[in-house]
Write a protein that holds these residues in place. Structure first.
Motif, mmCIF file in Angstrom:
data_model
loop_
_atom_site.group_PDB
_atom_site.id
_atom_site.type_symbol
_atom_site.label_atom_id
_atom_site.label_comp_id
_atom_site.label_asym_id
_atom_site.label_seq_id
_atom_site.Cartn_x
_atom_site.Cartn_y
_atom_site.Cartn_z
ATOM 1 N N GLY A 120 0.821 -1.215 0.000
ATOM 2 C CA GLY A 120 0.000 0.000 0.000
ATOM 3 C C GLY A 120 0.848 1.255 0.000
ATOM 4 O O GLY A 120 0.535 2.220 -0.711
ATOM 5 N N GLU A 121 1.922 1.276 0.777
ATOM 6 C CA GLU A 121 2.795 2.448 0.826
ATOM 7 C C GLU A 121 3.436 2.698 -0.530
ATOM 8 O O GLU A 121 3.556 3.852 -0.973
ATOM 9 N N GLN A 122 3.836 1.659 -1.211
ATOM 10 C CA GLN A 122 4.468 1.813 -2.524
ATOM 11 C C GLN A 122 3.473 2.302 -3.573
ATOM 12 O O GLN A 122 3.802 3.136 -4.420
ATOM 13 N N ILE A 123 2.251 1.795 -3.512
ATOM 14 C CA ILE A 123 1.230 2.242 -4.460
ATOM 15 C C ILE A 123 0.905 3.712 -4.224
ATOM 16 O O ILE A 123 0.820 4.515 -5.165
ATOM 17 N N GLU A 124 0.714 4.072 -2.952
ATOM 18 C CA GLU A 124 0.375 5.465 -2.639
ATOM 19 C C GLU A 124 1.512 6.427 -2.975
ATOM 20 O O GLU A 124 1.270 7.594 -3.294
ATOM 21 N N GLY A 137 3.389 6.059 -5.558
ATOM 22 C CA GLY A 137 3.449 6.144 -7.012
ATOM 23 C C GLY A 137 4.696 5.545 -7.618
ATOM 24 O O GLY A 137 4.937 5.691 -8.821
ATOM 25 N N GLY A 138 5.480 4.838 -6.815
ATOM 26 C CA GLY A 138 6.716 4.264 -7.332
ATOM 27 C C GLY A 138 6.558 2.816 -7.736
ATOM 28 O O GLY A 138 5.448 2.307 -7.919
ATOM 29 N N THR A 139 7.679 2.142 -7.858
ATOM 30 C CA THR A 139 7.694 0.736 -8.223
ATOM 31 C C THR A 139 7.142 -0.109 -7.077
ATOM 32 O O THR A 139 7.416 0.158 -5.905
ATOM 33 N N VAL A 140 6.365 -1.117 -7.426
ATOM 34 C CA VAL A 140 5.866 -2.050 -6.426
ATOM 35 C C VAL A 140 6.833 -3.230 -6.363
ATOM 36 O O VAL A 140 7.031 -3.936 -7.351
ATOM 37 N N ALA A 141 7.463 -3.385 -5.217
ATOM 38 C CA ALA A 141 8.476 -4.436 -5.045
ATOM 39 C C ALA A 141 8.087 -5.296 -3.850
ATOM 40 O O ALA A 141 8.431 -4.975 -2.701
ATOM 41 N N PRO A 157 9.942 -14.987 -9.153
ATOM 42 C CA PRO A 157 8.744 -15.024 -8.304
ATOM 43 C C PRO A 157 8.303 -13.670 -7.770
ATOM 44 O O PRO A 157 7.112 -13.466 -7.526
ATOM 45 N N LEU A 158 9.226 -12.732 -7.586
ATOM 46 C CA LEU A 158 8.861 -11.440 -7.002
ATOM 47 C C LEU A 158 8.621 -10.373 -8.054
ATOM 48 O O LEU A 158 8.225 -9.256 -7.721
ATOM 49 N N ARG A 159 8.829 -10.695 -9.308
ATOM 50 C CA ARG A 159 8.656 -9.694 -10.364
ATOM 51 C C ARG A 159 7.555 -10.059 -11.347
ATOM 52 O O ARG A 159 7.378 -9.385 -12.363
ATOM 53 N N LEU A 160 6.810 -11.113 -11.037
ATOM 54 C CA LEU A 160 5.859 -11.622 -12.019
ATOM 55 C C LEU A 160 4.573 -10.803 -12.093
ATOM 56 O O LEU A 160 4.029 -10.564 -13.167
ATOM 57 N N LEU A 161 4.059 -10.355 -10.954
ATOM 58 C CA LEU A 161 2.788 -9.644 -10.931
ATOM 59 C C LEU A 161 3.000 -8.171 -11.254
ATOM 60 O O LEU A 161 3.945 -7.552 -10.761
ATOM 61 N N ASP A 162 2.112 -7.615 -12.058
ATOM 62 C CA ASP A 162 2.278 -6.225 -12.465
ATOM 63 C C ASP A 162 1.546 -5.283 -11.506
ATOM 64 O O ASP A 162 0.826 -5.705 -10.594
ATOM 65 N N ARG A 163 1.739 -4.001 -11.748
ATOM 66 C CA ARG A 163 1.159 -2.990 -10.864
ATOM 67 C C ARG A 163 -0.358 -3.055 -10.835
ATOM 68 O O ARG A 163 -0.982 -2.806 -9.805
ATOM 69 N N ARG A 164 -0.970 -3.417 -11.946
ATOM 70 C CA ARG A 164 -2.437 -3.489 -11.990
ATOM 71 C C ARG A 164 -2.966 -4.506 -10.986
ATOM 72 O O ARG A 164 -4.018 -4.304 -10.376
#
Length: 304
Positions: free
Chosen positions: A11-15, A17-21, A282-289
């Motif tokens: 949630g912090e990364q989405i809010e 606006g940066g990369t979701v890791a 495994p940690l890079r497969l899902l996208d921001r959407r």
């Protein structure tokens, strides 16, 4: 329930606006899975099967979501119940079989029996319990619409809560007159998040690679794929952080012959290929959407 740090970090990364890791804990930790069971998997509605699964009085089947289990049972054509699958005595499953037909429900652990509407009828070794009317298995809201059995796992009570509205989208009414041509379950050693994105973005797989006209989503864990007058219900069953099953129920007009089993199953081959992709990143497969869908559902559970 306080959300685990690995979820709050999303949630912090989405809010920001940066990369979701994400961290590995988001896919491996039981506290994360428990939060998802409590606050995400229970969102209405879940499409559990086609109405033909409960064709006769006494028919029942079990549907599991993580540690939660529901037994769907037909007492009569106008009395179908979605019961929490737990004995009132010690919480043991009343319905261990996946499906069947009976005139009562019976807990094998201590021998307690229940009527098909969940009322306690015989608490073995407890003869002093003469008034059993107030003892019954709790119920979930359920409804059958356009041939689909739908369950709302967000609330449970001694009497079934009122069934709220459900958006059926393009699901045709004719599905109620259709029949199940095949039913198959698949098992993966994946976290459910990987499987959800995989199936939701490639619904044509359920039609063996043929075009899919549209999908209608029912809650976070089920959808109906449509192609002409054919449909396929897809339902995920997350069992553990690293184990997710799913079932595909193919539905077609009543006079449609069952599909012939020819050669390799394209879904199994696709699962094998995607499993290799998961293992590689495994940690890079899902996208921001995906995370923008995931986070709002869980953020509502945070204490204000």
């Amino acid at each position: 329930m306080e959300l685990p740090d690995s979820i709050k970090a999303i949630g912090e990364q989405i809010e920001a606006g940066g990369t979701v890791a994400p961290t590995a804990e988001l896919f491996e930790a039981y506290p994360v899975f428990a939060a998802e069971v409590a606050h995400l998997f229970t969102r209405p509605w879940l499409a559990v099967d086609h109405m033909s699964r409960l064709a006769a009085d006494g028919d029942y089947f079990r549907a599991d979501i993580g540690s939660r289990s529901v037994v769907l049972v037909r007492e009569a054509a106008d009395r179908i119940h979605a019961l929490r699958n737990a004995c009132l005595h010690a919480g043991y499953r009343v319905c261990e079989e996946e499906s069947g037909r009976s005139d009562h429900l019976f807990c094998q652990y201590h021998g307690w029996s229940y009527a098909l509407d969940g009322r306690l009828t015989d608490p073995l070794l407890r003869p002093e319990m003469t008034d059993r009317s107030r003892f019954r298995m709790p119920q979930y809201a359920m409804q059958i619409r356009h041939g689909l059995i739908l369950v709302d796992l967000s609330a449970v009570a001694p009497e079934a809560p009122p069934a709220g509205p459900v958006e059926l989208g393009a699901v045709p009414e004719a599905l109620a007159e259709a029949g199940v041509t095949s039913r198959k379950r698949y098992s993966t050693t994946w976290n459910w998040k990987y499987l959800r994105q995989f199936l939701w973005t490639a619904p044509e797989l359920v039609f063996a690679g043929d075009d899919c006209d549209e999908i209608v989503e029912f809650g976070p864990l089920s959808f109906v794929a449509l192609r002409g007058d054919h449909a396929a219900l897809v339902r995920l069953t997350p069992r553990f952080p690293g184990h997710t099953d799913f079932e595909i129920v193919r539905i077609a007009p009543a006079d449609t012959p069952a599909p012939a089993a020819n050669g390799a199953d394209p879904i199994e081959e696709a699962l094998r290929r995607h499993g290799d992709t998961i293992a590689a990143a495994p940690l890079r497969l899902l996208d921001r959407r995906f995370y923008e869908w995931y986070w709002p559902h869980l953020s509502a559970a945070q204490p204000q």
